[in-house]
Design an enzyme around this catalytic site. Sequence first.
Site, short mmCIF file in Angstrom:
data_model
loop_
_atom_site.label_atom_id
_atom_site.label_comp_id
_atom_site.label_asym_id
_atom_site.label_seq_id
_atom_site.Cartn_x
_atom_site.Cartn_y
_atom_site.Cartn_z
N ARG A 112 2.76 -2.83 10.26
CA ARG A 112 3.63 -3.96 10.54
C ARG A 112 4.48 -4.45 9.37
O ARG A 112 5.36 -5.28 9.56
CB ARG A 112 2.79 -5.14 11.05
CG ARG A 112 1.69 -5.56 10.06
CD ARG A 112 0.97 -6.80 10.53
NE ARG A 112 1.84 -7.93 10.46
CZ ARG A 112 2.08 -8.63 9.35
NH1 ARG A 112 1.48 -8.31 8.22
NH2 ARG A 112 2.90 -9.65 9.36
N GLY B 230 6.89 0.59 13.29
CA GLY B 230 5.85 0.94 12.33
C GLY B 230 5.63 2.43 12.33
O GLY B 230 5.70 3.08 13.37
N VAL B 231 5.35 3.00 11.14
CA VAL B 231 5.17 4.46 11.07
C VAL B 231 3.83 4.87 10.47
O VAL B 231 3.50 6.05 10.47
CB VAL B 231 6.29 5.12 10.22
CG1 VAL B 231 7.65 4.88 10.85
CG2 VAL B 231 6.26 4.63 8.77
N GLY B 232 3.05 3.93 9.96
CA GLY B 232 1.91 4.29 9.13
C GLY B 232 0.74 4.90 9.85
O GLY B 232 -0.04 5.65 9.26
N GLU B 233 0.56 4.57 11.12
CA GLU B 233 -0.71 4.92 11.75
C GLU B 233 -0.66 6.10 12.71
O GLU B 233 -1.56 6.93 12.74
CB GLU B 233 -1.26 3.68 12.46
CG GLU B 233 -1.72 2.63 11.46
CD GLU B 233 -1.97 1.28 12.10
OE1 GLU B 233 -0.98 0.62 12.47
OE2 GLU B 233 -3.14 0.89 12.23
N ILE C 257 0.83 -1.21 0.00
CA ILE C 257 0.00 0.00 0.00
C ILE C 257 0.86 1.25 0.00
O ILE C 257 0.56 2.22 -0.66
CB ILE C 257 -0.94 0.00 1.22
CG1 ILE C 257 -1.76 -1.29 1.24
CG2 ILE C 257 -1.89 1.20 1.15
CD1 ILE C 257 -2.84 -1.32 2.29
N GLY C 258 1.95 1.22 0.75
CA GLY C 258 2.71 2.47 0.90
C GLY C 258 4.14 2.40 0.41
O GLY C 258 4.99 3.13 0.88
N GLY C 259 4.41 1.52 -0.56
CA GLY C 259 5.79 1.42 -1.06
C GLY C 259 6.58 0.32 -0.38
O GLY C 259 7.81 0.34 -0.38
#
Lengths: 764, 291
Positions: free
Chosen positions: A537, A721-724, A495-497
């Site tokens: 994750r 994790g950095v997405g949320e 989804i994000g690379g």
Amino acid sequence: MNPTEVMEPAKTDVEKKYKVIGTRPIRHDGVDKVTGRAVYGADVQLPGMLHGKVLRSPHAHANIKSINTAKAEALYGVKAVMTAADFPDAGSRTANLGELGEVPLKPMCDNVMASDKAVYHGHAVAAVAATSPHIAEEALKLIEVDYEVLPPVMDVLKAMDEDSPLVHEDLYTDELGEKSSKPSNVASHTRHVKGDLSQGFAAADHVLEREYRCATVHQGYIEPHAATAMWNPDGYLTMWVTTQGAFTVRTSVHQILDIPVSKLKVIPTEIGGGFGGKIPVYGEPVAAVLSRKARRPVKVVMDRTEVFLATGPTSGSYVKLKMGVTNEGRITAAETMLAYEAGGYPGSIVALGGICMFAPYNIDNTTIDMYDVVVNKPKTAAYRAPGAPNSEFAVECMLDEFCQILDMDPMEIRLKNGAKEGDIQSHGIPHPRIGCLETTEAARDCEHYQTPLEGPNRGRGVASGYWVNAGLTSSVTARLNGDGTVTLQEGSTDIGGTRTSIAMQLAEVLGIPVEDVVPSVVDTDSVGYTEVTGGSRVTFATGWAAYNAGQAIKSQLIEQAAEIWKVDEDQVSLADGVITTTNGDSRSMTIKELAADLSQKGIDVGSRETVTPQNHGGAYATHVVDVEVDPDTGKVTILRYTAVQDAGRAIHPSYVEGQMQGGVVQGIGWALNEEYFYNKDGLLMNASFLDYRMPTSLDLPMIETIIVEVPNPGHPYGVRGVGEVPIVPPQAAISNAIARAVGVRLGDLPMSPQTVVKALSAKS
Amino acid sequence: MQAFDYVAPKSLSEAVSLLEQKGERARVLSGGTDLIVQVRENRRDVDLIVDGKKVAELMELSFDSQSGLTLGACVPCVRFYEDAQISQLYPGLNDAALLIGGTQIQNRASFGGNLCNSSPAADSIPALIAHSAVCLIAGSGGTHTVAVEDFCTGPGRNVLGPKELLVSFHVPPPPKHFGAHYLRFIPRNEMDIAVVGCGASLEMESDLRTVKKARVSLGAVAPTPLLVAEAAAALEGRELDDSAIENAAAAARAAARPITDMRGTEEYRVHLAGVLTRRALETSLERAKED
Ligand SMILES: Cc1cc2nc3c(=O)[nH]c(=O)nc-3n(C[C@H](O)[C@H](O)[C@H](O)COP(=O)(O)OP(=O)(O)OC[C@H]3O[C@@H](n4cnc5c(N)ncnc54)[C@H](O)[C@@H]3O)c2cc1C
């Protein structure tokens, strides 16, 4: 920005230590995506494929007395019609959804297609497959459904009332472990207690008690749900799905349709965003049943209205919070009640709201009461840091109020109470090594925060946020090719690379350029079990699997080289893509040379890895925002925004920055304008991007980002994790900025122009 | 969506006779930015689409210092604002043309389509009313005219008979010391429907302080766009100071009778009617002074 600037690796300490990690290579899937070649869910085309459309309930709450599909079946071009009666009886079977736990199957089936009762506006009740989407649509109009309309309940607090209409007559409360005697809309009440509240409040010099509300908001991914199913007469079912987790779709469809997992293959397509909303299944089992009945492939694609009506928004919520602080700004106690809407079926994310709520702070005495409540809205799904924005909004707003009472800098109160390694969290678990304080310090010291804000009706807001992150199972298969490149197959949809951020970790181990790793996301028959792309994750866990694969390839290469050179393995090393002897005879060969040799000999080098890492480590963020409020219209303009966040280790800094900016943008929308607007009958009135107001590019400044790196000891490269987490602080940061701009504190989201005007006129 | 026919007549008489034959089952197509969306979303059923864009009268855009502006019903916004002379002479219409949708929409969307769609929130209608525009309507019985403020009869409804079409707008030449402005309030900066819209025009005496003639029109506060005569009455013959503007704003608030919906509450819309009236008049005055 000059595009070559982006490609330049960052000159940081990390860059000196690592060759690949910390650089910003072009993503492997970039060309396909910018040229329009990438195949997304709705792009799937098969010979003889039919188009499926879903009939949806025009009522928020209604018993379904009968459904007559005869006229639709008779329409020219219609090949199959289905209702919930075409699903096998769910009985008391359960489904294991990994991150989401063990859930009863019946509500999951009923959410896909209502059997006896429609519990929200837009709930699926029947479906048609026809030779064109237009014929399928016309056929829907011919299906006759006899509804007995019931009064809806649309608000979490009203649903908790004794005399509220019941969404499910057979739902009983799990009240602190005991089953209630009367049916209720409250599915569960759980509690975390730490310390002693009365002592804590006794030690406080100032106590505040407030209520905070969040409207129902949607993830708003750009790509609507799409699923194509081909159910062959031999019983094998193949599905092409835009999803965050191909294996989760496989599990869900296998359970709902009661078919063996071995007869079901899920092929994930490219995905245009999910944010948690593409974990549940909706049209997937429907496409499958239609395909079985029609004996042809069937594609079911939602339009935007269907996405809003029937797919996972996040919980609307009510939060009551009482906190006490000393004159020195030390938080002594916090007591809270969280009530989250689950939508039409139980299972909101209130538990995560509870876990995250106080995690940025070390508070000795806390009590958290959590309620999971059903209402006549779509079944909620995960949405970026699910549950956390709702609860942390309350804490972050109240802290700012204390700062004004105490005349204290908002960074100071956060540093004074900030959580660190070893502190016991409100649910009893100690913090591992975290970057809470480092993140707040970086925010305090940044140029934005150090630059005074001037001008009338302007204010600066600060808020922090925490998200727990997830580990879970991930698999990859890696194989060395004869030309020295590595083929990397993975189960995590990108989804994000993440193709690139995962490949970079394997490349780093071997010391080869990331361009020499060829990653692909493959189907459920072609890689080991992999949990959803969620919980921030993938770079952490799937990256770790790739790291292990790299290590395995490395040791196989060393073994083979030792064999060729007739030396012990411990006299051979591999670095920067070159294998050398360490015994002083200075023999060496490149990976490419060795790969060619091995391939000639028919020796396969590769590895299949599955990991379930536990120490994912939480993520912290602190945000600073400047706003200007138009006191006549109530419109809030974001003047400047800086997001600071601990990434543990930024594998690909551009993708970390992209996640931070994306989270902020969604948080701004949530803060200012996004909300589900229901009429008095419980019908959704704004199921379109016109009236469901996500921010456009014209509503946003450039979001500035500062990456802090406090490596996570639970990952070989220190990844967190950095997405949320970046979606957590914006709501409170903006509320705090408005308070400082025009002197009104807003605790209800969204803070739309009309609510600002209302608060201003109440004040004057 | 069901199949339908499409015809692009080359003359007004041909267009009228097509409407004659199909009646209610035919729709005129201008830019299609409302119509195509409605048909695709099953909100409108049609048998025949009659494209107006090949009919000369519907595509005319011209100015004459005696008779004023002729604006064909199907002229897209882009032609209006790219015409340096006309866009300057009719600043309120120009504001509206620049506001509707974004660049792509403005390449197709027309004033005629905006009026005939008859949304209470349509952006060009209060601007047309502020500029005293009149509609020329054609049917089998010939042509007749209707002032824009009398055109709409309810949300999505108007005075056009099933066999009639809108040919063009006729707008008087701007007098001396004239200024006009249209603005709307939207929560975002783009891609929104007006919560409230306001068009105003001022013709000032040569002292540039006293109001000779005024027009104030509101959108999205009633089933149809409103011409607020009381606001004009509060201004005409008076000096345009703060209290006169406040009186006009109060008249606008009093005239507003909005509903509460997902775009705004009744209370908020009434409030905005006052705020926007004030702002529209202030900008109109600035423009009149530059005139
Ligand atoms: C993305 C988007 C953004 C938009 N933003 C705005 C906005 O900001 N403000 C706003 O006001 N609107 C907006 N709209 C709506 C629309 O663009 C405008 O109403 C536009 O002016 C319609 O003009 P048209 O030429 O496209 O009309 P069409 O769609 O061609 O026609 C509209 C209606 O008028 C009828 N009609 C057209 N011409 C005639 C005629 N000569 N005689 C009789 N009937 C006729 C048609 O049959 C139809 O019912 C937006 C639409 C979209 C899709």
